[in-house]
Enzyme design. Structure first.
Site, PDB file in Angstrom:
ATOM      1  CG  LEU A 130     -29.716 -28.228  23.057  1.00  0.00           C
ATOM      2  CD1 LEU A 130     -28.599 -28.996  22.353  1.00  0.00           C
ATOM      3  CD2 LEU A 130     -30.551 -27.475  22.037  1.00  0.00           C
ATOM      4  N   GLY A 145     -35.070 -28.272  26.914  1.00  0.00           N
ATOM      5  CA  GLY A 145     -36.125 -27.278  27.024  1.00  0.00           C
ATOM      6  C   GLY A 145     -36.551 -26.987  28.453  1.00  0.00           C
ATOM      7  CB  SER A 186     -22.100 -31.033  26.873  1.00  0.00           C
ATOM      8  OG  SER A 186     -23.086 -30.261  27.516  1.00  0.00           O
ATOM      9  CE1 TYR A 216     -15.481 -35.341  34.647  1.00  0.00           C
ATOM     10  CE2 TYR A 216     -15.979 -37.550  33.881  1.00  0.00           C
ATOM     11  CZ  TYR A 216     -15.740 -36.227  33.618  1.00  0.00           C
ATOM     12  OH  TYR A 216     -15.780 -35.784  32.317  1.00  0.00           O
TER      13      TYR A 216
END
Length: 338
Positions: free
Chosen positions: A225, A227, A218, A53
């Site tokens: 999700l 939107g 996730s 990361y």
């Protein structure tokens, strides 16, 4: 915040885990510190990072997330933090990681190289949960589990877990551990959300029968999700908008998370969230943690405001009616992420 036991370990973790994969790329150090402080104040004691990361993986900032987290960790009592990190999987095949010149593997040599680097960057003597980031099915599980066992015996790790693993790989590892009396995988960190329920097909049963905990990552399907992609104009700077211009691997990932079926499913889920008076973020995080084989749901954030919205799901328990409505969407549009 409620706590749950992780696998068959001696660790009990907060049911929400703070993910850190954007710290050092799309989230700078100052904001990362604010996010980590807010998570800590909210009762989160479980934090997840990785040697590779931040994302998207780039040589220019590889290892930066562990360095940032290590600096923050010095401001908190070490015994109050349950720290997880990961060793990169094999560098051949679908992905060549930007570390160790892309020649990574889950053999003893690379696991040893990885742990020494992570311990130094994090500024700790022991990592509580050490995970293999993706599987290496061409390397003997005997060697991988022996290497992890040696690290435990040396006091460098407490427990082991895997990530992005298959049913075959998880069962093979557990069989190897049982046969040779080696450390076992007590957790599996896989992609799991309302848009990606494939874990329920086989791996959920493995977890239940073998006492392995899922750490879903996730839960918002990369932000889909929420939107934010369902508007007429793609949100500027959003992850999958950026990924479309960042190479073949990122484009393929973007197409998997962002397609006609995922957007159609999200549109239905937004209606359900509105019907029951919550955001789609709260609905999705609450759904993720409401499974008997889940120990802790990993949430990510680039801002404190994003974190606060996810934290609203902390005490939310979805009713049978809400779960039924969600299941109807999943049956109507099956496997939207493929």
């Amino acid at each position: 915040m409620k706590k749950r036991r992780l696998g068959k370990t001696g660790m009990v973790v907060s049911e929400i885990c703070m993910g850190t994969m954007t710290f050092g790329s799309s989230c700078n150090e100052d904001e990362a510190f604010r996010i980590l402080d807010r998570a800590y104040d909210a009762g989160i004691d479980f934090y997840d990072t990785a040697e590779i990361y931040p994302v998207p993986p780039q040589k220019s900032w590889v290892h930066r997330t562990e360095e940032i987290f290590g600096k923050w960790l010095k401001t908190k009592p070490r015994d109050g933090i349950i720290l997880a990190t990961k060793v990169a999987g094999p560098g051949h095949g679908w992905f060549s990681p930007p570390l160790r010149e892309g020649k990574t593997a889950l053999d003893k040599y690379h696991i040893r190289r990885a742990i020494e680097g992570s311990l130094q960057r994090l500024g700790v003597e022991t990592i509580d949960l050490y995970q293999t980031h993706w599987p290496d099915h061409d390397v003997s599980y005997d060697e991988t589990m022996e290497a992890l066992t040696e690290l435990k015996e040396e006091g460098k790790i407490r427990y082991a877990g895997c990530s992005n693993e298959t049913s075959f790989g998880l069962m093979k590892s557990l069989w190897t551990s049982d046969k040779h009396n080696l450390i076992r995988y007590d957790s599996i960190q896989n992609n799991f959300s309302i848009l990606n329920r494939r874990f329920e097909d086989e791996l959920a049963q493995v977890c239940r029968k073998e006492g392995v905990s899922l750490l879903p990552y996730s839960p918002l399907a990369g932000g889909v999700l929420t939107g934010k992609y369902n508007g007429s104009v793609p949100p500027e700077g959003a992850r999958f908008v950026r990924y479309m211009a960042e190479g073949e691997r990122q484009r393929r990932m973007s197409n998997r998370f962002l397609n006609e079926n995922t957007l159609a499913s999200t549109a239905e889920l937004l209606k359900i969230a509105e019907k029951y008076g919550m955001s789609a973020t709260v609905l999705s995080v609450a759904w993720s943690k409401q499974h008997d084989y889940v120990a802790s749901t990993i949430i990510g954030a680039n801002t404190v405001a994003q974190l606060d919205e996810s934290l609203k799901a902390t005490d939310v328990i979805l009713s049978d009616e809400i779960l039924s409505d969600i299941n109807l969407v999943s049956k109507k549009i099956q496997y939207p992420m493929g």
